[in-house]
Write a protein that holds these residues in place. Structure first.
Motif, mmCIF file in Angstrom:
data_model
loop_
_atom_site.group_PDB
_atom_site.id
_atom_site.type_symbol
_atom_site.label_atom_id
_atom_site.label_comp_id
_atom_site.label_asym_id
_atom_site.label_seq_id
_atom_site.Cartn_x
_atom_site.Cartn_y
_atom_site.Cartn_z
ATOM 1 N N LEU A 91 1.001 18.259 -41.716
ATOM 2 C CA LEU A 91 -0.010 17.224 -41.531
ATOM 3 C C LEU A 91 -1.378 17.891 -41.526
ATOM 4 C CD1 LEU A 91 -0.967 14.319 -40.795
ATOM 5 C CD2 LEU A 91 -0.657 14.971 -38.404
ATOM 6 N N VAL A 92 -2.292 17.381 -42.375
ATOM 7 C CA VAL A 92 -3.649 17.919 -42.465
ATOM 8 C C VAL A 92 -4.629 16.758 -42.323
ATOM 9 C CG1 VAL A 92 -5.302 19.173 -43.889
ATOM 10 C CG2 VAL A 92 -2.870 19.746 -44.015
ATOM 11 N N VAL A 93 -5.493 16.834 -41.295
ATOM 12 C CA VAL A 93 -6.515 15.815 -41.055
ATOM 13 C C VAL A 93 -7.858 16.529 -40.939
ATOM 14 C CG1 VAL A 93 -7.317 13.998 -39.498
ATOM 15 C CG2 VAL A 93 -4.861 14.344 -39.830
ATOM 16 N N VAL A 94 -8.847 16.053 -41.699
ATOM 17 C CA VAL A 94 -10.190 16.621 -41.666
ATOM 18 C C VAL A 94 -11.183 15.487 -41.436
ATOM 19 C CG1 VAL A 94 -11.964 17.863 -42.958
ATOM 20 C CG2 VAL A 94 -9.567 18.532 -43.183
ATOM 21 N N TRP A 131 -4.482 28.482 -40.920
ATOM 22 C CA TRP A 131 -5.485 27.851 -41.784
ATOM 23 C C TRP A 131 -6.837 28.472 -41.487
ATOM 24 C CZ3 TRP A 131 -9.600 25.403 -39.487
ATOM 25 C CH2 TRP A 131 -9.428 24.975 -38.170
ATOM 26 N N CYS A 132 -7.779 28.295 -42.433
ATOM 27 C CA CYS A 132 -9.151 28.754 -42.219
ATOM 28 C C CYS A 132 -10.094 27.934 -43.095
ATOM 29 C CB CYS A 132 -9.294 30.243 -42.527
ATOM 30 S SG CYS A 132 -9.050 30.666 -44.257
ATOM 31 N N LEU A 133 -11.353 27.932 -42.707
ATOM 32 C CA LEU A 133 -12.411 27.320 -43.502
ATOM 33 C C LEU A 133 -13.159 28.428 -44.234
ATOM 34 C CD1 LEU A 133 -13.791 24.748 -40.920
ATOM 35 C CD2 LEU A 133 -12.632 24.209 -43.061
ATOM 36 N N LEU A 135 -3.230 15.231 -46.150
ATOM 37 C CA LEU A 135 -1.863 15.534 -46.560
ATOM 38 C C LEU A 135 -0.932 15.264 -45.392
ATOM 39 C CD1 LEU A 135 -0.107 16.920 -48.838
ATOM 40 C CD2 LEU A 135 -0.399 19.013 -47.535
ATOM 41 N N SER A 136 0.166 14.603 -45.678
ATOM 42 C CA SER A 136 1.164 14.334 -44.652
ATOM 43 C C SER A 136 2.504 14.147 -45.331
ATOM 44 C CB SER A 136 0.799 13.070 -43.864
ATOM 45 O OG SER A 136 1.809 12.784 -42.910
ATOM 46 N N GLY A 137 3.516 14.856 -44.866
ATOM 47 C CA GLY A 137 4.836 14.643 -45.432
ATOM 48 C C GLY A 137 5.769 15.805 -45.225
ATOM 49 N N LYS A 176 -7.639 19.343 -38.072
ATOM 50 C CA LYS A 176 -6.388 19.348 -37.323
ATOM 51 C C LYS A 176 -5.251 19.568 -38.319
ATOM 52 C CE LYS A 176 -3.294 16.970 -34.291
ATOM 53 N NZ LYS A 176 -2.769 15.738 -33.797
ATOM 54 N N VAL A 177 -4.550 20.676 -38.152
ATOM 55 C CA VAL A 177 -3.417 20.999 -39.013
ATOM 56 C C VAL A 177 -2.187 21.166 -38.129
ATOM 57 C CG1 VAL A 177 -2.461 22.624 -40.677
ATOM 58 C CG2 VAL A 177 -4.912 22.155 -40.686
ATOM 59 N N THR A 178 -1.126 20.459 -38.465
ATOM 60 C CA THR A 178 0.130 20.559 -37.730
ATOM 61 C C THR A 178 1.192 21.122 -38.663
ATOM 62 O OG1 THR A 178 -0.482 18.627 -36.410
ATOM 63 C CG2 THR A 178 1.830 19.307 -36.358
ATOM 64 N N PHE A 179 1.673 22.310 -38.322
ATOM 65 C CA PHE A 179 2.742 22.951 -39.083
ATOM 66 C C PHE A 179 4.063 22.671 -38.380
ATOM 67 C CE2 PHE A 179 -0.939 25.819 -39.703
ATOM 68 C CZ PHE A 179 -1.012 25.832 -41.084
#
Length: 118
Positions: free
Chosen positions: A67-70, A91-93, A76-78, A58-61
């Motif tokens: 915000l990055v949640v895996v 984003w991509c994997l 990462l958040s800030g 879940k990535v929120t731009f």
């Protein structure tokens, strides 16, 4: 005129200065800014301990936050150092799900000295 051209070349080289390390508390990432034709972008790479699928990410731009949640873990958040162009970010994997990459399109072609605001 010549000095301005030299200053522009120096500024361009500074924006393409290579990859930097980031992260804390065992949540490491690498980020790099590139600038070409008056447009800047930032690539952020998160090496993942175990491979994941897109359902785990879940990535929120936001214009001024990220915000990055895996797999339920916040990586990462800030607040970001500058303004992000949300519509130009994605984003991509890669590496069979063992690395998450973010591409941040920047609203302004300016040098970021860090990924997150201090």
């Amino acid at each position: 005129m010549r000095r301005q051209a030299q200053a522009n070349q120096a500024a361009q080289a500074e924006k393409n200065s290579g990859e930097a390390d980031g992260g804390a508390d065992g949540k490491a990432y690498k980020w790099e800014q590139t600038s070409k034709y008056g447009e800047s972008e930032i690539i952020v790479r998160f090496p993942l301990k175990t491979p994941v699928t897109k359902k785990d990410v879940k990535v929120t731009f936001k214009a001024k936050a990220l915000l990055v949640v895996v797999a339920g873990e916040e990586l990462l958040s800030g607040a970001t150092f500058g303004t992000v162009s949300v519509d130009d970010s994605t984003w991509c994997l890669v590496e069979k799900g063992s690395e998450l990459q973010l591409l941040l399109g920047l609203a302004l072609d300016e040098k970021w000295t860090s990924l997150l605001a201090a």
